[in-house]
Design a protein around this motif. Structure first.
Motif, PDB file in Angstrom:
ATOM      1  N   VAL A   1      38.865  29.398  46.365  1.00  0.00           N
ATOM      2  CA  VAL A   1      37.678  28.752  46.902  1.00  0.00           C
ATOM      3  C   VAL A   1      36.435  29.459  46.356  1.00  0.00           C
ATOM      4  CG1 VAL A   1      36.373  28.207  49.007  1.00  0.00           C
ATOM      5  CG2 VAL A   1      38.884  28.068  49.006  1.00  0.00           C
ATOM      6  N   MET A   2      35.497  28.703  45.818  1.00  0.00           N
ATOM      7  CA  MET A   2      34.223  29.270  45.381  1.00  0.00           C
ATOM      8  C   MET A   2      33.349  29.505  46.615  1.00  0.00           C
ATOM      9  SD  MET A   2      34.786  29.432  42.184  1.00  0.00           S
ATOM     10  CE  MET A   2      33.184  29.884  41.524  1.00  0.00           C
ATOM     11  N   ASP A   3      32.951  30.753  46.824  1.00  0.00           N
ATOM     12  CA  ASP A   3      32.303  31.112  48.089  1.00  0.00           C
ATOM     13  C   ASP A   3      31.202  32.129  47.836  1.00  0.00           C
ATOM     14  OD1 ASP A   3      31.579  31.827  50.638  1.00  0.00           O
ATOM     15  OD2 ASP A   3      33.602  32.266  51.334  1.00  0.00           O
ATOM     16  N   THR A   4      29.944  31.666  47.850  1.00  0.00           N
ATOM     17  CA  THR A   4      28.821  32.576  47.629  1.00  0.00           C
ATOM     18  C   THR A   4      28.600  33.522  48.805  1.00  0.00           C
ATOM     19  OG1 THR A   4      27.341  30.849  48.457  1.00  0.00           O
ATOM     20  CG2 THR A   4      27.585  31.039  46.064  1.00  0.00           C
ATOM     21  N   GLY A   5      29.321  33.304  49.898  1.00  0.00           N
ATOM     22  CA  GLY A   5      29.188  34.177  51.055  1.00  0.00           C
ATOM     23  C   GLY A   5      30.031  35.438  50.996  1.00  0.00           C
ATOM     24  N   VAL A   6      30.843  35.600  49.938  1.00  0.00           N
ATOM     25  CA  VAL A   6      31.658  36.810  49.821  1.00  0.00           C
ATOM     26  C   VAL A   6      31.238  37.606  48.596  1.00  0.00           C
ATOM     27  CG1 VAL A   6      33.628  35.746  50.977  1.00  0.00           C
ATOM     28  CG2 VAL A   6      33.539  35.749  48.479  1.00  0.00           C
TER      29      VAL A   6
END
Length: 395
Positions: free
Chosen positions: A50-55
């Motif tokens: 999953v592409m996740d800018t929050g991590v």
């Protein structure tokens, strides 16, 4: 929405394009407001991330991958939401990622010893990990949600969107922040500092509203996301207006955590986050090094914001994730009114087997219109029964 914090102290990591390539197109799959790409790791795979800018640090949520591709390991502590509990994970180094020719070499990743997020069950397909700051800080990425592709290039190399708007962002503690204007009910509009969070499926989350104001006038209780300690409880309501740069949205469904989602875990003051429920309404370019996100409205820009009208939360179970199990029934909802219960298994909707439906198609049924009736075939304790569910718009 996925919530957790790692304490690791690792060196900076990066991805890069081959020298003979100006850009690379990467297809993705959009499932329940998650952008899912395929990657090889140490020559094995492909694995779904999953592409996740929050991590920040790469996260491997499937422990079996760590066993198959891991090299040296050391233990770290991982903090979740809901209490102060910390969980053990390992950091695995020496990982080589290859995403359609985009390469990250000798990378480190946190490997959870148990998949506490249940992302595979939520998505109805295998999910193996999360990819965030290390990827986005290295490259510029253009997202086209209409054809489910990312164009990845070196920073500054993607042509600006015609008639778009460059929203300034700052990167702090490996996360992108932008300022938007929010107006709730009769209150005046205010500036809100928001994380631009590709890993959040909702449209908007406001961290501090309940603490600083009264409860929303009309709301429903819901699980807003998942952390290592379990579901994040909160309320769903609507804000009158959300303005991002020159773009304005009305009656936006908004998540309000009952507790501050970042209490005691961050030094950055923020007001919440923008999720894919909003971001997917644009074609956009994310450029961390350039300090902006370029936005241009897409075809769904003006679509109404709607939420589940059944009161059901459910997940995919079994080896193929095609068994649909109810995990929660909202009290007072349409599903509660007809007696559906936690752990019931939905076998068919309007005579169509759930085995022939994606989990997103199932979601669409339960958002398909106020006062619409659906015929559900449900297994309970090994016995099959039929229920007529009349959808009810609750917010």
């Amino acid at each position: 929405m996925i919530n957790f914090t790692f304490t690791t102290g690792l060196k900076a990591q990066f991805f890069e394009l081959p020298k003979n390539k100006k850009s690379i197109t990467v297809p993705f799959k959009m499932v329940r407001n998650m952008v899912i790409i395929k990657t090889m790791i140490n020559g094995k795979g492909p694995y779904n991330f999953v592409m996740d800018t929050g991590v920040g640090l790469i996260v491997i949520t499937d422990p079996a991958i760590g066993d198959s591709v891991g090299l040296s390991k050391r233990h770290v502590k991982v903090s979740g939401l809901g209490n102060s509990t910390e969980y053990s994970a390992t950091v695995t180094s020496g990982l080589n990622f290859n995403i359609n020719g985009i390469v990250g070499e000798n990378l480190s990743a946190a490997v959870l010893q148990k998949d506490r997020f249940g992302l595979s069950n939520y998505a109805g397909m295998p999910i193996h990990g999360l990819l965030g700051y290390d990827f986005f800080n290295s490259l510029a990425v253009k997202f086209s949600f209409w054809d489910s592709t990312m164009i990845v290039a070196r920073t500054g190399a993607i042509k600006a969107l015609r008639k778009g708007f460059k929203l300034p962002i700052i990167i702090d503690q490996n996360k992108p922040y932008a300022t938007a204007k929010v107006q709730y009910a009769e209150y005046p509009e205010t500036d809100a500092k928001l994380v631009v969070d590709f890993g959040a499926g909702h449209s908007l989350l406001l961290d501090n509203y309940i603490r600083n104001n009264t409860l929303p006038q009309k709301y429903i209780k819901a699980n807003l996301g998942v952390g290592l300690t379990g579901p994040l409880e909160g309320l769903l309501s609507r804000v009158a207006m959300l303005k991002i740069g020159k773009y304005e949205f009305k009656n936006v469904i908004t998540s309000f955590p009952i507790v501050d989602t970042a209490a005691n875990r961050r030094s950055i003051d923020r007001d919440g986050n923008l999720g894919l429920g909003i971001l997917k309404r644009f074609t956009l370019i994310v450029d961390y090094q350039g300090g902006f996100i370029d936005l241009k409205p897409a075809k769904d820009f003006k679509a109404a914001f709607e939420h589940d009208m059944s009161g059901l939360e459910y997940y995919g179970d079994g080896d193929d994730y095609k068994t649909i199990i109810i995990s929660r029934v909202e009290p007072g909802s349409a599903a509660d009114d007809i007696g559906l219960k936690k752990d019931d298994a939905i076998a068919a909707i309007n005579f169509k087997s759930v085995a022939d439906l994606s989990i997103e198609q199932i979601d669409s049924y339960f958002k398909s219109g106020d006062d619409r009736s659906l015929l559900l075939d449900v297994y309970r304790n090994g016995k099959r029964g039929k229920f007529i569910l009349t959808l009810k718009k609750r917010i």
